[in-house]
Scaffold this active site. Structure first.
Site, mmCIF file in Angstrom:
data_model
loop_
_atom_site.group_PDB
_atom_site.id
_atom_site.type_symbol
_atom_site.label_atom_id
_atom_site.label_comp_id
_atom_site.label_asym_id
_atom_site.label_seq_id
_atom_site.Cartn_x
_atom_site.Cartn_y
_atom_site.Cartn_z
ATOM 1 N N GLU A 1 -105.525 5.231 13.041
ATOM 2 C CA GLU A 1 -105.462 6.576 12.477
ATOM 3 C C GLU A 1 -105.756 7.658 13.530
ATOM 4 O OE1 GLU A 1 -108.767 7.574 9.782
ATOM 5 O OE2 GLU A 1 -109.324 5.459 9.840
ATOM 6 N N HIS B 1 -111.808 15.197 6.594
ATOM 7 C CA HIS B 1 -112.551 15.042 5.349
ATOM 8 C C HIS B 1 -112.701 16.358 4.596
ATOM 9 C CE1 HIS B 1 -114.637 11.186 7.096
ATOM 10 N NE2 HIS B 1 -113.337 11.028 6.882
ATOM 11 N N GLU C 1 -102.863 8.022 4.815
ATOM 12 C CA GLU C 1 -102.970 9.390 5.336
ATOM 13 C C GLU C 1 -101.704 9.697 6.124
ATOM 14 O OE1 GLU C 1 -106.723 9.875 7.348
ATOM 15 O OE2 GLU C 1 -107.746 8.588 5.896
#
Length: 414
Positions: free
Chosen positions: A370, A244, A274
């Site tokens: 992820e 982040h 991503e």
């Protein structure tokens, strides 16, 4: 009260009805919102509450389609067995009514407790004097909870946040179609970024390219809707160590590890793309680390299916990292639920691929895979490695709705 009689602020209305214009096209059908409210009303029966006062971004959006802009003011959706009414600030005028399902009551700024007065007014107009009132303890501040309790001093406040979260975890057909469009738009943002990458560009410049591509496509795909909140985190070098980390003015250099993170926001619904990339050929250790993370990612995609248990998926993927001596380099869980979600609201913590979550995957759930590892600066292969796909769980398996390629065969920018 006529305008000619208003000699001071004290004469102004505490609440008002502002049906200015006509209802706008909403994100979903009326049937969809009625189904959601029916689910909430079933929760109300189970919890034995007479009304609920929802105050979070995610639940107000989910049950009414209105996504507020806070700026220090309070907002609510009051739901009874008969009606649903958004309570919104006068600064927004008629927009909340136009962009929401159900009715609306506006509160003004002229007295500091007008928000709480408006909550009471909504229920008074429906003839409801609540014995038990549903609230969201997961997002409600202590001060706001105390003031709601003060407004309804004879009512017991009952938490409904976990029940509403579980309702949101199962997506409808309309929601899944919206999420698929979001994933498609995220892929377009990623392609725009990959095509633009050059040595000497700054991270924030790359982010702007991806954001612009996605915003234009959102506007084209969803005309007549609000266009808001879409963003990109593009990271390079040491800035890839956290998932982040916001984009900076760091310039890209040949040999950099890169992290592409596209987040198209379609009417309050979050999707994500991503990817790990390299600007030029990665060194040997970087390539080894990248390939291990890709191995985990591929296996994780295979494990997402109906009947799988979140914690069991995490445990199996941990074994791959253990075999490669990288378990301690993990930075977060393996995936999470999607829906009404953003970086400032809406996490559905009951559906995360973590060792402490025993939720069983069901048809209608939408989850990411992820995996990420981070190697500290100064060690061979330093940087953060992360891939991210979104899967829709069906009756027999799961559909991967992310189409952007991953791994060294796709994402070495030469």
């Amino acid at each position: 009260m006529g305008q000619e009689n208003m000699g001071s602020v004290a004469d102004l209305e505490r609440t008002k009805v502002l049906h200015n214009g006509s209802k706008a096209q909403l994100t979903f059908s009326a049937e969809e919102f009625e189904n959601r409210l029916a689910g909430l009303r079933s929760i109300m029966v189970r919890k034995d509450v007479d009304a609920v006062v929802l105050t979070s971004y995610q639940n107000i959006k989910y049950y009414s389609d209105f996504l507020f802009t806070q700026f220090g003011r309070s907002y609510a959706l009051v739901v009874t067995q008969q009606d649903s009414v958004t309570v919104t600030a006068n600064i927004d005028a008629g927009m909340p009514w136009r962009t929401s399902y159900g009715d609306n009551l506006v509160y003004t700024d002229w007295k500091r407790d007008n928000f709480y007065y408006a909550l009471k007014e909504v229920l008074r107009r429906q003839g409801v004097d609540p014995r038990r009132l549903g609230v969201e303890d997961d997002t409600l501040s202590v001060i706001l909870r105390e003031r709601i309790q003060g407004a309804f001093d004879s009512a017991q406040l009952v938490d409904v946040s976990q029940d509403t979260m579980r309702q949101r975890m199962i997506k409808s057909a309309e929601e899944i179609e919206l999420i698929k469009e979001g994933a498609r738009i995220g892929d377009l943002g990623g392609e725009a970024i990959r095509d633009a990458l050059r040595e000497g560009m700054m991270e924030y410049e790359v982010s702007l390219i991806g954001t612009e591509a996605m915003v234009h496509e959102i506007a084209r795909t969803f005309p007549g809707r609000e266009v808001r909140d879409t963003w990109v985190w593009f990271q390079s070098g040491i800035n890839t160590d956290g998932a982040h980390n916001w984009s900076t003015t760091r310039e890209l250099r040949r040999g950099d590890i890169l992290s592409l993170n596209c987040f198209p926001m379609t009417s309050g619904y979050y999707t994500a793309l991503e990817r790990t990339l390299f600007l030029g050929e990665p060194d040997k250790r970087s390539l080894e680390l990248w390939n291990v993370n890709v191995e985990v990612h591929r296996r994780g995609l295979e494990l997402i299916k109906p009947g799988a248990v979140c914690k069991d998926i995490a445990a199996e993927l941990n074994e791959i990292y253990i075999q490669n001596g990288l378990l301690a380099n993990r930075t977060f869980g393996y995936g999470h639920s999607f829906g009404v979600l953003s970086h400032y609201y809406g996490r559905e913590a009951g559906l995360e691929l973590r060792e402490d979550v025993d939720t069983v995957l069901e048809p209608g759930m939408v989850v990411s895979m992820e995996p990420m590892i981070t190697v500290p600066e100064g060690e061979p292969g330093a940087g953060g490695y992360r891939e991210h796909d979104i899967l829709v769980v069906g009756e027999e398996g799961a559909e991967n709705i992310t189409k952007f390629g991953f791994g060294p065969e796709h994402n070495i920018v030469r």
